[in-house]
Design a protein around this motif. Structure first.
Motif, mmCIF file in Angstrom:
data_model
loop_
_atom_site.group_PDB
_atom_site.id
_atom_site.type_symbol
_atom_site.label_atom_id
_atom_site.label_comp_id
_atom_site.label_asym_id
_atom_site.label_seq_id
_atom_site.Cartn_x
_atom_site.Cartn_y
_atom_site.Cartn_z
ATOM 1 N N GLN A 176 0.822 -1.195 0.000
ATOM 2 C CA GLN A 176 0.000 0.000 0.000
ATOM 3 C C GLN A 176 0.863 1.254 0.000
ATOM 4 O O GLN A 176 0.557 2.236 -0.680
ATOM 5 C CB GLN A 176 -0.914 0.004 1.237
ATOM 6 C CG GLN A 176 -1.949 -1.115 1.209
ATOM 7 C CD GLN A 176 -2.706 -1.205 2.517
ATOM 8 O OE1 GLN A 176 -2.498 -0.396 3.402
ATOM 9 N NE2 GLN A 176 -3.578 -2.207 2.605
ATOM 10 N N VAL A 177 1.919 1.221 0.776
ATOM 11 C CA VAL A 177 2.844 2.357 0.798
ATOM 12 C C VAL A 177 3.439 2.576 -0.576
ATOM 13 O O VAL A 177 3.551 3.699 -1.070
ATOM 14 C CB VAL A 177 3.953 2.120 1.842
ATOM 15 C CG1 VAL A 177 4.974 3.235 1.782
ATOM 16 C CG2 VAL A 177 3.339 2.021 3.226
ATOM 17 N N LEU B 186 0.931 4.111 -2.871
ATOM 18 C CA LEU B 186 0.657 5.495 -2.492
ATOM 19 C C LEU B 186 1.788 6.416 -2.928
ATOM 20 O O LEU B 186 1.563 7.517 -3.432
ATOM 21 C CB LEU B 186 0.463 5.589 -0.972
ATOM 22 C CG LEU B 186 0.245 6.992 -0.401
ATOM 23 C CD1 LEU B 186 -1.089 7.559 -0.896
ATOM 24 C CD2 LEU B 186 0.272 6.976 1.115
ATOM 25 N N MET B 187 3.000 5.972 -2.756
ATOM 26 C CA MET B 187 4.143 6.827 -3.022
ATOM 27 C C MET B 187 4.427 6.943 -4.506
ATOM 28 O O MET B 187 5.013 7.918 -4.977
ATOM 29 C CB MET B 187 5.386 6.280 -2.302
ATOM 30 C CG MET B 187 5.232 6.311 -0.772
ATOM 31 S SD MET B 187 6.639 5.603 0.057
ATOM 32 C CE MET B 187 7.910 6.732 -0.449
ATOM 33 N N PRO C 11 3.027 13.124 7.139
ATOM 34 C CA PRO C 11 3.348 13.260 5.718
ATOM 35 C C PRO C 11 2.090 13.488 4.875
ATOM 36 O O PRO C 11 1.046 12.860 5.111
ATOM 37 C CB PRO C 11 4.017 11.925 5.391
ATOM 38 C CG PRO C 11 3.466 10.970 6.402
ATOM 39 C CD PRO C 11 3.239 11.757 7.637
ATOM 40 N N VAL C 12 2.209 14.402 3.916
ATOM 41 C CA VAL C 12 1.111 14.683 2.977
ATOM 42 C C VAL C 12 1.678 14.699 1.556
ATOM 43 O O VAL C 12 2.858 15.010 1.336
ATOM 44 C CB VAL C 12 0.425 16.022 3.305
ATOM 45 C CG1 VAL C 12 -0.303 15.958 4.639
ATOM 46 C CG2 VAL C 12 1.422 17.164 3.293
ATOM 47 N N THR C 13 0.816 14.394 0.570
ATOM 48 C CA THR C 13 1.253 14.278 -0.827
ATOM 49 C C THR C 13 0.564 15.331 -1.683
ATOM 50 O O THR C 13 -0.643 15.589 -1.524
ATOM 51 C CB THR C 13 0.934 12.886 -1.367
ATOM 52 O OG1 THR C 13 1.535 11.908 -0.513
ATOM 53 C CG2 THR C 13 1.471 12.717 -2.784
ATOM 54 N N THR D 198 5.927 14.053 -1.615
ATOM 55 C CA THR D 198 5.502 13.957 -0.218
ATOM 56 C C THR D 198 6.351 14.862 0.671
ATOM 57 O O THR D 198 7.597 14.874 0.557
ATOM 58 C CB THR D 198 5.607 12.508 0.287
ATOM 59 O OG1 THR D 198 4.813 11.684 -0.573
ATOM 60 C CG2 THR D 198 5.101 12.389 1.717
ATOM 61 N N ASN E 104 -2.971 15.560 0.431
ATOM 62 C CA ASN E 104 -3.534 14.246 0.729
ATOM 63 C C ASN E 104 -2.707 13.559 1.812
ATOM 64 O O ASN E 104 -1.511 13.320 1.618
ATOM 65 C CB ASN E 104 -3.561 13.384 -0.532
ATOM 66 C CG ASN E 104 -4.438 13.992 -1.611
ATOM 67 O OD1 ASN E 104 -5.547 14.432 -1.337
ATOM 68 N ND2 ASN E 104 -3.922 14.024 -2.835
ATOM 69 N N SER F 237 -0.732 10.995 3.890
ATOM 70 C CA SER F 237 -0.095 9.713 3.565
ATOM 71 C C SER F 237 -0.180 8.829 4.800
ATOM 72 O O SER F 237 0.786 8.669 5.558
ATOM 73 C CB SER F 237 1.354 9.926 3.126
ATOM 74 O OG SER F 237 1.398 10.747 1.981
ATOM 75 N N LEU G 142 2.172 5.716 5.002
ATOM 76 C CA LEU G 142 3.560 6.110 5.277
ATOM 77 C C LEU G 142 3.708 6.561 6.730
ATOM 78 O O LEU G 142 4.697 6.228 7.402
ATOM 79 C CB LEU G 142 3.986 7.222 4.323
ATOM 80 C CG LEU G 142 5.405 7.783 4.545
ATOM 81 C CD1 LEU G 142 6.443 6.674 4.393
ATOM 82 C CD2 LEU G 142 5.683 8.926 3.576
ATOM 83 N N ARG G 143 2.730 7.338 7.210
ATOM 84 C CA ARG G 143 2.811 7.808 8.596
ATOM 85 C C ARG G 143 2.830 6.620 9.560
ATOM 86 O O ARG G 143 3.608 6.580 10.511
ATOM 87 C CB ARG G 143 1.617 8.704 8.901
ATOM 88 C CG ARG G 143 1.667 9.317 10.314
ATOM 89 C CD ARG G 143 0.469 10.187 10.566
ATOM 90 N NE ARG G 143 -0.757 9.369 10.564
ATOM 91 C CZ ARG G 143 -1.980 9.889 10.558
ATOM 92 N NH1 ARG G 143 -2.146 11.203 10.487
ATOM 93 N NH2 ARG G 143 -3.039 9.087 10.560
#
Length: 908
Positions: A70-71, A74-75, A140-142, A148, A183, A185, A188-189
């Motif tokens: 998932q990370v 997302l990244m 963290p936000v994207t 990010t 958005n 994250s 990731l967080r």
């Protein structure tokens, strides 16, 4: 957690290669020293205060593979740009691994090879680090372009772009952005949080292993610093520290021989217990708080500062407050720190706030008051519950206060204590009375209490009888307070204490005092006698008391207290009688003569050879004030041998055998006045003459003329010499002429007048100082003349009176004038006439000048002095009848008034 495992390999595959980081414990002393001086931007990752962040419990295993996928999704395809300021992420992370130690000793090196079982700490991945802050991200936000950032950092970037008018661009790609939408994250967080949790768990385990006395100083310091770091990062980490039993291990470090370790341990404990009641409770167990208090005695040290900060934090817990107060010396040291002028300002503030927290418990408040911090106790008296007010007032009454503090206390709580004294509760009244007794023992504070209204309820308590009356033990306290306030010097006659504007000096109230004195026990009688002493200290108030004593017939009952065995009661009586004696001396003399034993008791007090006490000085002063010509009293004193004791005491004082007491002067003055009594009855009492001869009193009084600075002694001695010299003309042995021979009896013309040599020029007989008290033989004339320029008019008058005995009727006046001329006394005598200091002195001076002017040579010299003539004319016009007659004769001597005796016949 001792191995890496499959989960770690998946992290490597999904997030890319980690940034290489050194082992947690591999840190050079130089690097630590540099970090202590200047904090690196990335250090806050481990040392920032993030108390509100909730710590995720350490997971039992690494994240599942699906989570990393998932990370990854997302990244997207994140390509990290180089870190700002041309510094690689690896460089920052290298610093980060050791950033939580902020105080490292550059003189010691850490060799972890034989102290630690190496634990591999998971590496840091590039994706964890914000490109802007170069710190591990927390939120963290994207962006829309997939980059990010830390939320706070990118929001700041957007704000700066807007304020500067620049286009909204991505800080990494510098390409324009269409939207500022961010958005979260979340995956990731969560990954970062789990990574952080595992690393901290491993590091905490390593820290625990180093917290023992066998570890090196550097390892212990690093471990303690890390514990501080994780506790500051999250409050929940404090629970971890507690549950892992790390608090006792940190406490053990307080016993280290290293000052740095001890300081770091105190500092760490402060962080661990801050805002955590459970941790404070654990720390309060056993002797730990006592150990912390001991550090307060380390003068001007870092340990002292850390210890007081820790105690301040602990004192925020009520349970620990009581513990701190129970430790012997803790409050004393803290109070001392608050008043120290050399202490660090912050340390003083922390000590003061600690004491403020300790005030929650009455026992602590009492200790503070005992050690000089009175305000908490006074506040309780002002604002506490009735029970607390009573308790605090009772304790205030037990304290020993200095005089300045008594004034402050009287101003602060005097009125409250008086109100408490007026309450119906007997226990409250007792507590208030005891406190007021303590405060009123200083004159200034007594005056404050009088102005606060203490006198009316105090007198009411003393005089009230019946159901509401105070028990005798409290009446004694009330009497003591009344004595204190009356003897403060305040005009109590201006304070109304009853109906019709009655005051304490009103006759009825004085009668009440006299009644209590006769009908209560010695303690109260003593205090009430002291009240009367205060009321008779000035003439205006003494007259009221004298009138009340006479109207009540209390003289005899007061005199009887001279014989009581209690010294304080006897002394109070003697002091009162001394104050009364100038106004009712004859009544007191009659009472002393009429009652067996009381005069003897006074003489016994004076004759005690145990130094000089206030009681002895008062006894001598009382006898001195009694009528000096009371022959019966003097005769009784002669019979009891009083004068022999007095002579002995005077001689010892003059010889310097008795020194250094505050009552020497009043005692000596009283003794000399009492001794002078014997010279007033010489013509009526042969025993008095015998006493003066036996002890050569004339010589003693001549010596006392030179008691410089003791005006009363000089005055009384000159008066005594006047009395002795008056007797010289009757005590001088006149010469016996030999009978004429046979031829001379038949033929008188052949007889020759016998010439006798060695006779006194003035008394025309055989004189001596010891036998006939002759001033010439005692060489006293020059000493008396020296006193004529004294600043005290009474001394001058007494000296002139003694000199006038050389010019009196019954002596050779012309020879007396010659004696005064030889002593160079003429000018000083004329100066006394010119100065006209008092009416008595002028009367005496006119008399002496008239005798001097009978000598023609002196009259001739004086006739040319207009000032003398003016002074005589002034006396002739304005003096009393007798003095005007003498002045008239003197003016005739200098031909200022014609002598009509040769013109008009003698009219008889």
């Amino acid at each position: 957690m001792h191995g890496v495992g499959w989960g770690h390999r998946r992290l490597h595959d999904e997030l890319g290669p980690p940034v290489h980081t050194p082992s947690l414990w591999q840190m050079s002393s130089k690097q630590e020293e540099e970090e202590e001086e200047e904090e690196d931007p990335i250090i806050s990752t481990f040392s920032g205060h993030q108390r509100n962040q909730t710590l995720v419990q350490i997971p039992p295993k690494l994240p599942h593979f699906n989570h990393f996928m998932q990370v990854k999704q997302l990244m997207g395809t994140i390509h990290f740009a180089p870190l700002i300021q041309h510094q690689s992420t690896g460089d920052y992370i290298s610093q980060m691994s050791t950033s939580w130690d902020g105080s490292y000793d550059p003189g010691s090196q850490s060799d972890d090879s034989h102290h630690f079982e190496r634990l591999h700490i998971e590496p840091l991945y590039d994706a964890f680090v914000c490109p802007l802050t170069k710190k591990v991200m927390h939120d963290p936000v994207t962006l829309e372009n997939g980059q990010t950032f830390e939320r706070e950092a990118i929001e700041k970037w957007f704000k700066e772009c807007k304020e500067s008018g620049r286009k909204l661009v991505c800080p990494l790609t510098l390409k324009e952005l269409k939207s500022t939408d961010l958005n979260p994250s979340i995956a990731l967080r969560n990954t970062i949080e789990e990574w952080t949790t595992r690393n901290e768990a491993a590091q905490l385990d390593m820290a625990r292993r180093s917290l023992n006395m066998s570890s090196s100083e550097n390892d212990v310091l690093l471990s303690l610093k890390f514990i501080q770091h994780i506790c500051q990062k999250s409050r929940s980490n404090k629970h971890v520290v507690r549950n892992d039993d790390l608090i006792p291990m940190i406490v053990d470090m307080l016993k280290s021989s290293s000052r740095k370790v001890r300081c770091r341990a105190l500092e760490t404990l402060l962080v661990v217990v801050e805002e955590d009641e459970d941790n404070k409770a654990i720390l309060a167990e056993g002797d730990t708080v006592r150990t912390i208090v001991k550090f307060l005695s380390h003068e001007q040290s870092k340990e002292r500062e850390e210890a007081v900060s820790l105690l301040y934090e602990l004192s925020k817990s009520e349970a620990v407050c009581e513990k701190i107060g129970s430790i012997n010396g803790a409050i004393l040291i803290l109070v001392g720190m608050t008043s120290s002028k050399s202490e660090n300002v912050l340390t003083v503030e922390k000590a003061d706030k600690t004491l403020e927290n300790l005030e929650k418990f009455e026992n602590n408040v009492r200790q503070m008051a005992e050690n000089g911090r009175l305000q908490p106790l006074l506040t309780q008296i002002l604002e506490g519950t009735p029970e607390t007010k009573q308790s605090m007032a009772a304790y205030l009454g037990e304290l020993v206060l200095n005089n300045d503090v008594k004034v402050y206390v009287a101003k602060t709580v005097g009125e409250s204590l008086i109100n408490l004294m007026k309450s119906g509760n007997m226990q409250s009244r007792e507590a208030a009375l005891k406190a007021l007794n303590q405060i009123s023992s200083f004159e200034a504070s007594s005056k404050v209490l009088i102005e606060a209204g203490i006198l009316p309820p105090l007198v009411k308590d003393l005089f009230t009888v019946g159901a509401n009356q105070l028990p005798m033990r409290l009446k004694e306290v009330s009497a003591t307070i009344l004595s204190n306030v009356v003897n403060s010097g305040y005009d109590v006659d201006s304070i109304p204490i009853g109906p019709d504007h009655q005051t304490l000096l009103s006759e009825d109230n004085v009668h009440n005092l006299l009644h209590l004195i006769s009908n209560t026990g010695p303690p109260i009688e003593c205090k009430l006698l002291q009240v009367l002493v205060g009321l008779t200290s000035s003439q205006t108030t003494a007259l009221n008391v004298v009138a009340a004593i006479k109207s009540s017939g209390a003289t005899i009952s007061l005199v009887q207290f001279i014989e009581v065995p209690q010294q304080d009661l006897r002394m109070a009586c003697i002091k009162l009688l001394q104050n009364l004696s100038p106004y009712m001396g004859q009544e007191l003399a009659d009472a002393l003569r009429g009652t067996v034993g009381q005069l003897s008791s006074l003489i016994r007090v004076i004759s005690e050879n145990t130094g000089i006490s206030e009681e002895q000085a008062a006894a001598a002063g009382l006898l001195a004030e009694l009528p000096e010509r009371d022959l019966g009293l003097t005769r009784q004193m002669l019979d009891e041998g009083a004068f022999q004791f007095i002579i002995s005491r005077v001689v010892k004082i003059r010889q310097g055998e008795t020194r250094g007491t505050r009552f020497v002067t009043p005692f000596l003055e009283g003794l000399v006045r009492v001794l002078a009594r014997v010279t007033f009855v010489l013509s009526d009492e042969p025993d008095a003459v015998a006493l003066c001869r036996e002890y050569n009193l004339a010589a003693l009084f001549i010596e006392l003329l030179q008691a410089n600075g003791l005006d009363n002694v000089q005055m009384v001695s000159a008066s005594a010499l006047e009395n002795l010299s008056q007797e010289s003309k009757t005590l001088t042995r006149l010469p016996e002429l030999p009978p004429p021979g046979f031829c001379a009896s038949i033929f008188p013309c052949f007889s020759k007048q016998a010439v006798i040599t060695g006779l006194c020029r003035v008394h025309q007989g055989t004189c001596s100082l010891k036998e006939s008290f002759c001033l010439l033989e005692g060489q006293a004339v020059h000493k008396l003349v020296a006193l004529l320029d004294h600043t005290n008019a009474k001394v001058v008058e007494a000296a002139l009176a003694a000199l006038s005995t050389l010019l009196d009727d019954g002596v050779a006046i012309e020879q007396g004038v010659f004696v005064l001329c030889e002593a160079e006394a003429i000018k000083p005598i004329l100066d006394v006439l010119l100065e006209k200091q008092t009416e008595n002195l002028r009367r005496r001076a006119v008399w002496v000048v008239e005798r001097l002017l009978r000598t023609e040579d002196i009259a001739y010299e004086v006739s040319g002095d207009q000032n003398v003539s003016t002074a005589l004319v002034d006396a002739f016009h304005h003096a009393d009848y007798r003095t005007r007659q003498i002045a008239e004769r003197a003016l005739k001597h200098v031909d200022k008034i014609p002598n009509f005796s040769g013109i008009f016949p003698n009219m008889g």
